[in-house]
Design a protein around this motif. Structure first.
Motif, PDB file in Angstrom:
ATOM      1  N   GLU A 139       0.860  -1.172   0.000  1.00 20.82           N
ATOM      2  CA  GLU A 139       0.000   0.000   0.000  1.00 20.82           C
ATOM      3  C   GLU A 139       0.900   1.226   0.000  1.00 20.82           C
ATOM      4  N   PRO A 140       0.372   2.394  -0.371  1.00 18.81           N
ATOM      5  CA  PRO A 140       1.177   3.613  -0.226  1.00 18.81           C
ATOM      6  C   PRO A 140       1.715   3.747   1.194  1.00 18.81           C
ATOM      7  N   SER A 141       2.949   4.173   1.309  1.00 18.46           N
ATOM      8  CA  SER A 141       3.598   4.207   2.617  1.00 18.46           C
ATOM      9  C   SER A 141       2.853   5.085   3.607  1.00 18.46           C
ATOM     10  N   GLU A 142       2.251   6.185   3.127  1.00 14.99           N
ATOM     11  CA  GLU A 142       1.498   7.054   4.022  1.00 14.99           C
ATOM     12  C   GLU A 142       0.361   6.280   4.697  1.00 14.99           C
ATOM     13  N   LEU A 143      -0.208   5.323   3.981  1.00 11.54           N
ATOM     14  CA  LEU A 143      -1.325   4.569   4.529  1.00 11.54           C
ATOM     15  C   LEU A 143      -0.852   3.510   5.520  1.00 11.54           C
TER      16      LEU A 143
END
Length: 307
Positions: A139-143
């Motif tokens: 998943e996107p790292s921010e998530l």
């Protein structure tokens, strides 16, 4: 750091998808929403959050400031919110977390979102996830940061399973009320992860540097919401640790103020179709001159606080 940003993003409900392991020192898993769970919560039922009556053309709708995490004994709604649910013909959420189409749209948007973290930062993020019994996922790292923060929240008894939107969607289904999403999952994903790669790397590192402050800020945010303390919410910049730098303020504006006009338009459009609407949007979207309360007043609504 942006703890309050993550609490204020509905993505915290639908994107914290890393799996929890079993050891006893891991964050506790939330118990499922069952009739028995609701029965246990009934003795604790009271009005929480912030609810307004919004009236235009002699027709009343409702605006509810939500929290996207909650405690198990909060799941039974208080009397004023119960009445607003009964009196409404449609429930409008930022996005409906129980809508299969939202989940499909989210999965497609996430598949197209790529971040390349430098090796040391990736190692730090993976170590922080492992420390909360979370697996690094594609998943996107921010998530993944959202998942990390939500795991820390469960140690305070706060879980996205008990967040306002899930509960309202469940109750709307029980009452036979349609649920409408005011935004798309793709838009929310862009709001949470927007900006360029350099900005993303900066706030991943910033959040990891300040990870110890997560739990006290989550506790304070939840207490302010539970008490319906709009004055404290309006001064969030003084205590949230999320608006200290120009970059953080830009991020907050993109996540909140920049989305508010379209949210207000969506609420207004439903009301002007002749429907009585219960619009439930994160409480952080409510205060200030660019908040939903002020925007709806400027659109001709008479706004009155109910609790």
């Amino acid at each position: 750091m942006r703890v309050l940003v993550f609490v204020g993003a509905l993505c915290a409900l639908v994107l914290a998808r890393a799996s929890l392991a079993a050891p006893a020192d891991c964050p506790p898993a939330a118990r499922p929403l069952t009739p028995e769970a609701f029965a246990r919560a009934v003795p604790h039922a009271k009005d929480r959050g912030m609810l307004w009556s919004i009236t235009r053309d002699q027709r009343e709708s409702f605006l509810y400031g939500t929290l996207h995490v909650g405690r198990e004994d909060w799941i039974a709604p208080g009397p004023t919110l119960r009445k607003a649910l009964r009196d409404s013909e449609v429930i409008a959420l930022e996005i409906d977390p129980l809508d299969a189409r939202v989940q499909q749209e989210l999965a497609a948007a996430m598949a197209n979102h790529k971040r390349k973290l430098p090796g040391p930062l990736r190692d730090r993020l993976n170590a922080a996830l492992e420390g909360q019994c979370l697996e690094a996922v594609k998943e996107p790292s921010e998530l993944q940061l959202v998942a990390l923060i939500m795991a820390l929240g469960t140690k305070e008894g706060l879980s996205p399973m008990y967040g306002s939107e899930i509960l309202l969607s469940v109750m709307a289904q029980a009452l036979g009320r349609p649920v409408v999403s005011l935004e798309s999952a793709a838009l929310q994903l862009r709001a949470l992860t927007g900006g360029d790669e350099a900005e993303a790397l900066h706030y991943i590192e910033d959040t990891l540097n300040d990870i110890e402050s997560v739990r006290p800020v989550l506790r304070k945010t939840a207490a302010i919401w539970e008490q319906g303390d709009a004055a404290q919410l309006e001064t969030y910049a003084d205590w949230c640790e999320c608006a200290r730098t120009q970059a953080e303020r830009k991020f907050m504006a993109r996540l909140l103020d920049d989305r508010n006009p379209a949210l207000a338009d969506g609420i207004d459009a439903l009301h002007m179709q002749g429907k009585r609407v219960l619009a439930a949007v994160g409480a952080m979207h409510m205060p200030g001159p660019n908040g939903l309360v002020a925007l709806l007043e400027r659109r001709g609504y008479s706004v009155r606080r109910l609790h």
